[in-house]
Design a protein around this motif. Structure first.
Motif, PDB file in Angstrom:
ATOM      1  N   LEU A  77      28.057  32.494  -6.345  1.00 31.63           N
ATOM      2  CA  LEU A  77      28.676  31.590  -7.312  1.00 31.63           C
ATOM      3  C   LEU A  77      27.621  30.699  -7.960  1.00 31.63           C
ATOM      4  O   LEU A  77      27.677  30.440  -9.169  1.00 31.63           O
ATOM      5  N   GLU A  78      26.648  30.245  -7.177  1.00 28.29           N
ATOM      6  CA  GLU A  78      25.587  29.408  -7.734  1.00 28.29           C
ATOM      7  C   GLU A  78      24.717  30.210  -8.699  1.00 28.29           C
ATOM      8  O   GLU A  78      24.281  29.697  -9.738  1.00 28.29           O
ATOM      9  N   GLU A  79      24.473  31.484  -8.371  1.00 31.52           N
ATOM     10  CA  GLU A  79      23.702  32.330  -9.281  1.00 31.52           C
ATOM     11  C   GLU A  79      24.451  32.542 -10.597  1.00 31.52           C
ATOM     12  O   GLU A  79      23.848  32.531 -11.676  1.00 31.52           O
ATOM     13  N   LEU A  80      25.770  32.747 -10.501  1.00 30.13           N
ATOM     14  CA  LEU A  80      26.578  32.872 -11.724  1.00 30.13           C
ATOM     15  C   LEU A  80      26.567  31.568 -12.516  1.00 30.13           C
ATOM     16  O   LEU A  80      26.481  31.585 -13.754  1.00 30.13           O
ATOM     17  N   ASN A  81      26.675  30.443 -11.823  1.00 30.54           N
ATOM     18  CA  ASN A  81      26.643  29.140 -12.504  1.00 30.54           C
ATOM     19  C   ASN A  81      25.307  28.939 -13.214  1.00 30.54           C
ATOM     20  O   ASN A  81      25.259  28.458 -14.351  1.00 30.54           O
ATOM     21  N   THR A  89      24.534  20.671 -19.958  1.00 33.13           N
ATOM     22  CA  THR A  89      23.926  20.758 -18.626  1.00 33.13           C
ATOM     23  C   THR A  89      24.982  20.804 -17.526  1.00 33.13           C
ATOM     24  O   THR A  89      24.657  21.077 -16.374  1.00 33.13           O
ATOM     25  N   THR A  90      26.232  20.515 -17.859  1.00 34.88           N
ATOM     26  CA  THR A  90      27.311  20.555 -16.866  1.00 34.88           C
ATOM     27  C   THR A  90      28.074  21.876 -16.894  1.00 34.88           C
ATOM     28  O   THR A  90      29.084  22.020 -16.221  1.00 34.88           O
ATOM     29  N   ILE A  91      27.601  22.825 -17.668  1.00 37.45           N
ATOM     30  CA  ILE A  91      28.285  24.118 -17.781  1.00 37.45           C
ATOM     31  C   ILE A  91      28.147  24.899 -16.473  1.00 37.45           C
ATOM     32  O   ILE A  91      27.082  24.942 -15.861  1.00 37.45           O
ATOM     33  N   THR A  92      29.239  25.517 -16.060  1.00 35.95           N
ATOM     34  CA  THR A  92      29.253  26.449 -14.924  1.00 35.95           C
ATOM     35  C   THR A  92      29.986  27.710 -15.353  1.00 35.95           C
ATOM     36  O   THR A  92      30.596  27.755 -16.433  1.00 35.95           O
ATOM     37  N   ALA A  93      29.931  28.720 -14.487  1.00 35.36           N
ATOM     38  CA  ALA A  93      30.669  29.950 -14.790  1.00 35.36           C
ATOM     39  C   ALA A  93      32.169  29.684 -14.854  1.00 35.36           C
ATOM     40  O   ALA A  93      32.895  30.375 -15.567  1.00 35.36           O
TER      41      ALA A  93
END
Length: 556
Positions: A370-374, A418-422
Motif C-alpha cells: 500500500l505504501e508503494e502504491l501511495n 503532497t498529500t495524494i495517496t492511491a
C-alpha cells in the motif's frame, strides 16, 4: 505342594487377560477411522510365582508359574515423531497463511491485464498523444479527462481492495486468537479430567489422544513446547500426567499458556488512531483488536494466566517457525519501533506521541505494498502536475489562456499534491468542469500548440527521482515483479512443508494408526489363546472330577 485348585486359577487368569486383549482389539477396530486415535495394546505380565518367599514357604521341586495378568492398557505413540510433526505443522501454518494472503493480493494486482493499472496508464498517455495533435478539440480533451479519471479510479480501486483484504486479515487474527484460546481451555479441561483418573491407577488413553489432537491444532498457530506434571497418588509409572504448554519465542525463552488445569487468554493488541490534532498529526492509543475496519498496526499479544500478564511482541515471533499467527501479522502489518515509543524494555507504551498523518507506522506485506502504491500515486501526480503547470490552458469562450493548475489532487481537492495517496487521488474538479483548463500548450494563447501534451505523454518513459529513478510504469512493474517473487516463494515453501508434513504423518501413522490386518491377526491370536485357556480349565476340571468323585471308592 501346590494347591489342587491352582490350575483352575492359572487358566482363569489366562481367560480374563486374553479376554481383555480381545476387548482392546475390538476398541481399536471400532476406532480405525477416528481422527487422532492411537492404537492400544494390553501389556501382559506374568503373575507372582509359587511359592512365595519366607521361612514358612513350602518346599517343592520348582518355582511354579501362576499365570498372566493385564498390567496396563497402553496407547502406542512415538514422542519424537510427534514433535517432528508439530514442528512441521508450525512451518506449514506460516507458509500456508502467507501464500493465501499473497494470492489474494495477486488477484487484485493482476498483471498483465486489459483492466489493470498498467493499461490505465497506457490509455491515459495515448489520449495525451491524441491531444497533442488536436489541442483545440473538446472531444479529445474530454477523452483525456475521462482517461485521467480512469487512472485515478484504478489507483483508488487497488487501494480500496487491498485495504479491505487487510481488514479481513485483522478479523482473521481476532478469530484465530479466539480459536487458540478455545484450544487452550480445552487442554486445561482435559488435564483436569486426566488428573482425576490417573491417581486411581488407570491410563485414560482416549483422553490422552484428545489432548494430543488439540496440541496438534495449536501447533499450527504457534511454536509450542510441552512438559508434564505427575498426577501423584497411585498413578502408574507410564501415566503422562498434566500437560504444561508453552509458546517458544525466537530467543529461546518460553511463555506458559497452560499450567495443569489453568489456561491462559491470549489477546492481540495494536495502536488505534484516537484523535486528530489541528496541525494534522494523529494521536494513537494502545488497545485490543476489535471488529472495526480501522487499521490497527499490531504491537503485541497479551498472555493473561490467572491474572499474571506477559507480553509477546511481534519481533519475538518473527520467524518462519513461529506459525500461522506470525504469518497473519506479517501480512496484515505490525507497528514499527520508530516513530512509536518504546517503554525501554522492548515493550510498548500505552500512549504515543502525535504522529504525522503521512507517516508510515507499519511494516508487513500489505502495508508495504500500500505504501508503494501511495508513493507511486504521489510521485507520479507531482511530476505530472509540475509539467502540467508549466503549460498553458486553452483561451476559449471568453476565458483567457493561463498557466495550468494541478491536474491530480487529493480527495479533498486540496491544491497541495503532497498529500495524494492511491486511496484519494482524483482529477481536479475545476478541470472536469472546464476542459479548456487542460494545459496542452507550451505558449500562452497558442490554440494549436500541443507541445505540452507531448511532454505529458513522454512521462511514460521519463524517470522520476522519487521512484528510484524509474518511470511510473516501470516502478509499478517492479511492484508486480516483487509480488510474484513473494508469491512463488510462499507457494513453493507451502508445497515443500506440505510434503514433509505428509511424510512425517505417514511415519506417525505407521506407529500409532490402526491397521485392520494387524488387528485381525491379533484377534485370532488372542482368540486361540483364550480357547487354549478354556481347554486347560476343562482338563483341570476333569482331573478334579476324578479326584473328587473317583477316589475313595475302592471295594465299592
Amino acid at each position: 505342594m501346590g494347591s489342587t485348585f491352582m490350575g483352575l486359577e492359572t487358566s482363569k487368569r489366562g481367560l480374563t487377560t486374553q479376554q481383555s486383549a480381545l476387548y482392546t482389539v475390538g476398541h481399536n477396530i471400532a476406532n480405525a477411522n477416528t481422527l487422532g486415535y492411537s492404537r492400544q495394546r494390553v501389556n501382559m505380565e506374568a503373575t507372582m510365582g509359587f511359592p512365595g518367599v519366607g521361612m514358612n514357604a513350602p518346599k517343592i521341586p520348582g518355582f511354579l508359574g501362576t499365570g498372566v495378568q493385564a498390567g496396563s492398557v497402553q496407547r502406542i505413540r512415538d514422542q519424537f515423531v510427534d514433535n517432528q510433526y508439530r514442528q512441521e505443522t508450525t512451518k506449514l501454518g506460516f507458509w500456508s497463511a502467507k501464500s493465501d494472503a499473497i494470492s489474494q493480493m495477486e488477484d487484485i494486482l493482476s498483471e498483465p491485464s486489459e483492466y489493470g493499472l498498467n493499461k490505465a496508464f497506457d490509455n491515459f498517455y495515448a489520449s495525451l498523444q491524441d491531444l497533442s495533435t488536436k489541442p483545440g478539440s473538446a472531444a479529445t480533451r474530454a477523452v483525456v479527462a475521462q482517461r485521467g479519471e480512469h487512472l485515478a479510479d484504478s489507483f483508488n480501486y487497488l487501494s480500496k481492495q487491498l485495504t479491505e483484504i487487510q481488514g479481513n486479515l485483522k478479523n482473521e487474527i481476532s478469530v484465530e486468537s479466539d480459536k487458540v484460546n478455545s484450544i487452550i481451555q480445552q487442554i486445561a479441561a482435559l488435564n483436569q479430567q486426566i488428573g482425576n483418573i490417573e491417581p486411581n491407577g488407570y491410563l485414560p488413553n482416549d483422553l490422552y489422544d484428545a489432548r494430543d489432537s488439540l496440541l496438534d491444532q495449536l501447533s499450527e498457530y504457534f511454536n509450542v513446547t510441552v512438559d508434564y506434571t505427575p498426577s501423584g497418588g497411585n498413578a502408574l509409572p507410564i501415566a503422562e500426567g498434566s500437560m504444561n504448554v508453552y509458546i517458544k519465542l525466537d530467543d529461546g525463552t518460553k511463555v506458559q499458556i497452560v499450567n495443569k488445569n489453568q489456561g491462559a487468554t491470549i489477546t492481540a493488541n495494536g495502536y488505534k488512531p484516537s484523535s486528530t490534532n489541528a496541525d494534522g498529526t494523529i494521536n494513537y492509543t494502545l488497545g485490543a483488536f476489535d471488529k472495526s475496519d480501522t487499521y490497527t498496526p499490531f504491537t503485541n499479544f497479551t498472555v493473561d494466566m490467572a491474572g499474571a500478564t506477559t507480553s509477546i511482541n511481534y519481533d519475538q515471533i518473527d520467524d518462519v517457525g513461529s506459525g500461522k499467527m506470525a504469518s497473519l501479522i506479517n501480512s496484515y502489518g505490525y507497528a514499527k519501533k520508530s516513530p512509536l515509543t518504546d517503554d525501554g524494555s522492548g515493550g510498548w507504551n500505552t500512549a504515543l506521541a502525535s504522529v504525522s498523518s503521512n507517516e508510515n507506522l507499519s511494516d508487513g506485506v500489505y502495508p508495504d505494498k500500500l505504501e508503494e502504491l501511495n508513493l507511486l500515486a504521489r510521485e507520479f501526480a507531482k511530476k505530472f502536475n509540475d509539467i502540467h503547470k508549466a503549460g498553458f490552458t486553452l483561451a476559449k469562450d471568453g476565458a483567457p489562456s493561463a498557466p495550468g493548475d494541478n491536474f491530480f489532487v487529493d480527495g479533498s481537492d486540496s491544491p497541495n499534491d503532497t498529500t495524494i495517496t492511491a486511496a484519494n487521488i482524483k482529477v481536479n474538479a475545476d478541470i472536469l468542469k472546464d476542459l479548456n483548463k487542460i494545459a496542452a500548450s507550451t505558449g500562452e494563447g497558442e490554440e494549436g500548440n500541443g507541445e505540452n501534451a507531448i511532454a505529458l505523454s513522454n512521462l511514460k518513459t521519463t524517470t522520476i527521482a522519487g521512484l528510484n529513478n524509474a518511470s511510473a510504469q516501470t516502478y509499478y512493474e517492479g511492484i508486480i515483479g516483487n509480488l510474484g517473487v513473494l508469491g512463488q516463494e510462499a507457494s513453493t515453501m507451502t508445497y515443500s512443508s506440505t510434503t514433509i508434513q505428509l511424510n512425517i504423518s505417514n511415519r506417525r501413522a505407521s506407529v500409532s494408526a490402526v491397521s485392520l490386518d494387524e488387528e485381525m491377526t491379533n484377534m485370532i491370536t488372542f482368540q486361540q489363546a483364550y480357547n487354549a485357556s478354556a481347554r486347560m480349565i476343562t482338563v483341570v476340571d476333569e482331573t478334579l472330577d476324578k479326584i473328587i468323585n473317583g477316589m475313595g471308592r475302592v471295594g465299592l
